[in-house]
Design an enzyme around this catalytic site. Structure first.
Site, PDB file in Angstrom:
ATOM      1  N   LYS A   1       0.055   4.223  -0.181  1.00 53.76           N
ATOM      2  CA  LYS A   1      -0.610   5.390   0.425  1.00 53.76           C
ATOM      3  C   LYS A   1      -0.417   6.615  -0.485  1.00 53.76           C
ATOM      4  CE  LYS A   1      -0.191   3.168   4.856  1.00 53.76           C
ATOM      5  NZ  LYS A   1      -0.086   3.262   6.297  1.00 53.76           N
ATOM      6  N   HIS A  33      -9.543   0.963   4.914  1.00 53.88           N
ATOM      7  CA  HIS A  33      -8.260   1.137   5.616  1.00 53.88           C
ATOM      8  C   HIS A  33      -8.479   2.070   6.807  1.00 53.88           C
ATOM      9  CE1 HIS A  33      -4.159   2.373   6.477  1.00 53.88           C
ATOM     10  NE2 HIS A  33      -3.782   1.282   5.843  1.00 53.88           N
ATOM     11  N   GLU A  52      -5.142  -4.911  10.544  1.00 55.02           N
ATOM     12  CA  GLU A  52      -4.130  -3.882  10.748  1.00 55.02           C
ATOM     13  C   GLU A  52      -4.404  -3.138  12.053  1.00 55.02           C
ATOM     14  OE1 GLU A  52      -2.249  -2.723   6.674  1.00 55.02           O
ATOM     15  OE2 GLU A  52      -3.859  -1.353   7.157  1.00 55.02           O
ATOM     16  N   SER A 103       3.660  -1.981  10.312  1.00 49.00           N
ATOM     17  CA  SER A 103       5.117  -2.023  10.531  1.00 49.00           C
ATOM     18  C   SER A 103       5.757  -3.349  10.115  1.00 49.00           C
ATOM     19  CB  SER A 103       5.451  -1.678  11.984  1.00 49.00           C
ATOM     20  OG  SER A 103       5.074  -0.345  12.270  1.00 49.00           O
ATOM     21  N   GLY A 125       2.667   2.411  10.753  1.00 44.60           N
ATOM     22  CA  GLY A 125       3.601   3.519  10.603  1.00 44.60           C
ATOM     23  C   GLY A 125       4.318   3.898  11.887  1.00 44.60           C
ATOM     24  N   ASN A 131       0.868  -1.181   0.000  1.00 40.97           N
ATOM     25  CA  ASN A 131       0.000   0.000   0.000  1.00 40.97           C
ATOM     26  C   ASN A 131       0.901   1.225   0.000  1.00 40.97           C
ATOM     27  OD1 ASN A 131      -1.773   2.057   0.499  1.00 40.97           O
ATOM     28  ND2 ASN A 131      -2.445   1.325   2.509  1.00 40.97           N
ATOM     29  N   GLU A 184      -6.890   4.499   7.887  1.00 43.28           N
ATOM     30  CA  GLU A 184      -6.706   5.927   7.586  1.00 43.28           C
ATOM     31  C   GLU A 184      -7.962   6.500   6.929  1.00 43.28           C
ATOM     32  OE1 GLU A 184      -3.003   5.408   5.541  1.00 43.28           O
ATOM     33  OE2 GLU A 184      -2.068   4.860   7.444  1.00 43.28           O
TER      34      GLU A 184
END
Ligand code: 13P
Length: 267
Positions: free
Chosen positions: A19, A104, A176, A221, A182, A17, A106
């Site tokens: 992003k 996701h 996730e 991560s 991150g 991904n 985010e």
């Protein structure tokens, strides 16, 4: 590389991904670099998910029968219409996109995506022959409050509401944990596998025995240094990789760690 042995009941899948990283001009080089490294890898499904603006270049660079499939990071559920700033599944499919990341964290946190919205998108995605990668995961506060399983279960059931059972083979789930995305704080293999195991049980409850065959990816991560240990767990079928997927060598090493081991290789 010595890998820990396990049976591979499901074909591993590793998706990158990207992003909101890489311009269209930067995309060609990165894709070429990845393809060059991964072209001899067999028995792993490999996917790159660049931003919308890079999808056409990615498709052009890869051509029709590439080892790498292309995924998008989101889509709108309508076929077309007055939805300024949105992109539809038909538009993605037309470019040769095969996968689409949905829900996701985010998108859930910054763009208010809901389970209901994700469910609508997942059902529409498969009608356009796109394979949804539906994401779920708890925040740090929820983990500390011991709500992980309840949160993941509610997200999963909500995000798969109405999903057509006959399209089950197209569906991929990604776990996730938000606190691992991150942050450099990867879930331990056991922490991840416990949740994957629970997700598999919920999928079985929702869809019957076929639900147990779905691929469940871990994301958060993932790096070449931790991927083999995660992959050794029974319910982890691959990865959704963020940062490390922007580096061709790291992405290749993660894919390599997810490749099923032939009995002779470690001996
Ligand atoms: P990182 O691998 O950068 O933690 O991102 C994970 C992720 O969100 C993939 O979708």
């Amino acid at each position: 590389m010595t890998r820990l042995k396990k049976n591979f009941p499901r074909r591993p899948l590793v998706a990158g991904n990207w992003k909101m990283h890489r311009t269209a001009s930067d995309t060609k080089n990165l894709i070429e670099d990845i393809v060059q490294r991964v072209q001899k890898i067999a028995n792993v499904d490999m996917v790159v998910c660049p931003p919308f603006t890079s999808l056409a270049v990615a498709a052009e660079t890869l051509g029709r029968h590439s080892v790498l499939a292309i995924g998008a990071q989101n889509m709108h559920q309508a076929k077309e219409g007055a939805f300024t700033g949105e992109v539809s599944g038909t538009m993605l499919r037309d470019l040769g996109v095969r996968y689409v990341i949905l829900g996701h964290s985010e998108r859930r946190h910054f763009f208010n995506e809901t389970d209901t919205g994700v469910a609508a998108k997942a059902t529409i995605a498969v009608s356009y022959l796109l394979r949804p990668i539906v994401c779920v995961g708890e925040t740090l506060a929820q983990r500390e409050a011991k709500e992980t399983m309840a949160v993941v279960e509610a997200q999963l059931r909500g995000s798969l509401q109405g999903f057509p059972k006959e399209k089950l083979a197209e569906l991929v789930i990604a776990y996730e944990p938000v606190w691992a995305i991150g942050t450099g704080k990867v879930a331990t293999p056991k922490q991840a596998n416990d949740v994957h195991h629970k997700i598999r049980a919920i999928l079985t409850d929702l869809f019957g025995p076929e639900g147990a065959n779905l691929r469940i990816l871990y994301g958060g991560s993932v790096k070449p240094e931790n991927s083999a240990a995660l992959m050794a767990e029974n319910d982890i079928d691959g990865f959704l990789v963020g940062g490390a997927s922007l580096d061709a060598r790291s992405f290749f090493n993660i894919i390599e760690s997810a490749r099923p081991v032939r009995a002779s290789e470690n001996d």
